[in-house]
Design an enzyme around this catalytic site. Structure first.
Site, short mmCIF file in Angstrom:
data_model
loop_
_atom_site.label_atom_id
_atom_site.label_comp_id
_atom_site.label_asym_id
_atom_site.label_seq_id
_atom_site.Cartn_x
_atom_site.Cartn_y
_atom_site.Cartn_z
N SER A 295 -1.02 6.25 5.34
CA SER A 295 -1.56 5.16 6.13
C SER A 295 -0.49 4.53 7.02
O SER A 295 -0.79 3.95 8.05
CB SER A 295 -2.17 4.09 5.22
OG SER A 295 -1.20 3.64 4.30
N ASP B 173 2.54 -1.76 7.42
CA ASP B 173 1.31 -1.22 6.86
C ASP B 173 1.06 -1.87 5.51
O ASP B 173 1.93 -1.93 4.66
CB ASP B 173 1.45 0.30 6.69
CG ASP B 173 0.27 0.90 5.97
OD1 ASP B 173 0.48 1.74 5.09
OD2 ASP B 173 -0.86 0.50 6.29
#
Lengths: 204, 275
Positions: free
Chosen positions: B168, B205
């Protein structure tokens, strides 16, 4: 509603100084109705190895029976008890075998390994191991349990202090979860003794 | 399993015994469980003398952090390591399985494993499960043909690259690589760039966090630097901590097993005093 919230559970294992504690709640429910208030979630595999199973109660009981059977076979073949690390690998393999149709269970494994060094670990329902050095939690109350343990945990606690900490963390978290509660069951295991206590909590 | 009287160890592979029951449950509106993911930042780059792999150390279960310091750089062979993103059980199982297959292959051929061997074993396993085994991997190592770096996607496609990111946090890390990567980096420059890329993932993130793990593989030598950087220490720790006096929590009865003999003593039951 998630399958894990069908029965409700709260499990916690914590490491102390040459000892460990494993504790669970005692409620068995069917969604919002309580069926039993003395449900056993923590099982003994051998004197120095305990496993707690949270999640769907039927899968927890089936999984325990399979694991106990495999351990007894191991004892017959190897003429000794399984080490906690080995047992954790066994549980992980049995759960991953059912990767695409899993058991709805999250185990918490706690034991004393070589030189009586405490070992704890938890897994998700498909066997992803999480080895921790301080504490592991599972069940519907897990979010509260994470918070409670994170603040109450101290390294190298003696068995008595460990019992108090685990009990307070468990009771505090169960209070904030509808699906677990009705008291607690706490095991404190040291190299020489096993102390099992039942806690009275809020009965709602 | 349903037919067998005895639960003999199975021959291997997946078992689909409970699928019908689980489908019946989801037909009744019960959602299936979410699995532990590693919502991750994993990177790799090729430098002058070999390959450097990097990863963050956060494991998540939905929005909750379940492990603050997990290991995402998995051992495949003495000269090959693999970072894994995606469903944690899948990355662990797939890398363990291919690592064992590599070792058997090594004994069979009498040669040091090659990175392409690991690559082919991984991609054929993932392809055969059509993406259901959700493992996204960054595979790196040094063998007789030189340093190699590959990415493997859950459906089985692969890329061979001089620098790679997955997970991610891959966009955050790739931004760092695209601006600062050049060929012929030294070991120190390479490690610094990898750390910068992982930190970019950690801070930007939400699925990545905690510490930076680095693994440096060169010809004939490897270095696994666990927790190479720890940019997220616990601040404001209360020095006293919480102390609970002995006897604070009342309990019903005491069962104590000491060296085989069991003694049960019933304590006077008292209302739980709460903190």
């Amino acid at each position: 509603m998630s399958i894990f919230e069908y029965n409700g559970s709260a499990l916690i294992a914590m490491v102390g100084k040459n000892c460990f504690a494993i504790a669970s709640d005692r409620r068995l429910g069917v969604q919002l109705q309580t069926i039993a208030t003395d449900f056993q979630r923590i099982y003994k595999i051998h004197d120095k190895l305990y496993i707690g199973l949270s999640g769907l109660a039927t899968d927890a009981q089936t999984l325990y029976q399979r694991l106990f059977f495999r351990h007894k076979l191991y004892q017959l073949r190897e003429e000794r008890d399984m080490k906690p690390e080995t047992f954790a690998n066994l549980v992980s393999a049995i759960l991953y075998e059912k990767r695409f149709g899993p058991y709805f269970c999250q185990p918490v494994i706690a034991g004393l390994g070589d030189d009586d060094k405490p070992f704890i670990c938890t897994m998700d329902s498909i066997g992803a191991k999480e080895l921790a050095k301080d504490f592991v939690v599972a069940g519907t109350a897990s979010e509260s349990l994470y918070g409670a343990c994170e603040s109450m945990y101290k390294p190298d606690m003696e068995p008595e202090e460990l019992f108090e900490t685990v009990s307070q963390a468990l009771l505090s978290s169960m209070d904030r979860d509808c699906l677990s509660g009705w008291g607690g069951h706490v095991f404190v295991i040291t190299p020489t003794e096993v102390i099992e206590r039942t806690l009275k909590g809020r009965m709602d | 399993m349903s037919q067998a009287v005895v639960d003999v160890p199975p021959k291997g592979g997946f078992s689909f015994d409970l699928c019908r029951r689980n489908e019946m449950l989801s037909g009744k509106g019960i959602q299936p469980p979410s699995f532990r993911k590693t919502g991750t930042t994993i990177v790799g780059l090729i430098f002058k003398d070999g390959v450097i792999l990097g990863a963050d150390t956060r494991a998540t279960e939905g929005p909750i952090v379940c492990d603050k310091n997990c290991e995402k750089i998995h051992y495949m062979a003495p000269n090959i390591y693999c970072c894994g993103a995606g469903t944690a059980a899948d990355t662990e199982a797939v890398t363990d399985m291919v690592s064992s297959q590599l070792q058997l292959h090594c004994y069979h051929t009498g040669r040091v494993s090659r990175v392409v061997t690991a690559l082919t074993l991984l991609k054929s396993h993932l392809f055969s499960y059509q993406g259901y085994v959700s493992a996204a991997l960054v595979l790196g190592g040094v063998d007789v043909t030189g340093p190699h770096l590959h990415t493997i996607y859950p459906h089985g496609s692969t890329d061979t690259l001089p620098f790679a990111t997955m997970g991610s946090g891959s966009l955050a890390a790739m931004a760092v690589f695209e601006s600062k990567y050049r060929e012929g980096l030294t070991r120190e420059e390479g490690i610094e760039l990898v750390c910068e890329a992982i930190c970019s993932g950690i801070f930007n993130d939400l699925g990545s966090g905690s510490n930076v793990d680095v693994c440096v593989i060169t010809k004939g030598h490897k270095e696994y630097l666990r927790n190479y950087q720890m940019p997220n220490p616990r601040t404001y720790v209360s020095s006293k901590g919480y102390t609970f006096a002995k006897g604070l929590t009342g309990f019903r009865f005491l069962l104590s097993h000491e060296d085989g003999c069991i003694s049960i003593s019933r304590c006077s039951w008292c209302l739980v005093k709460r903190f």
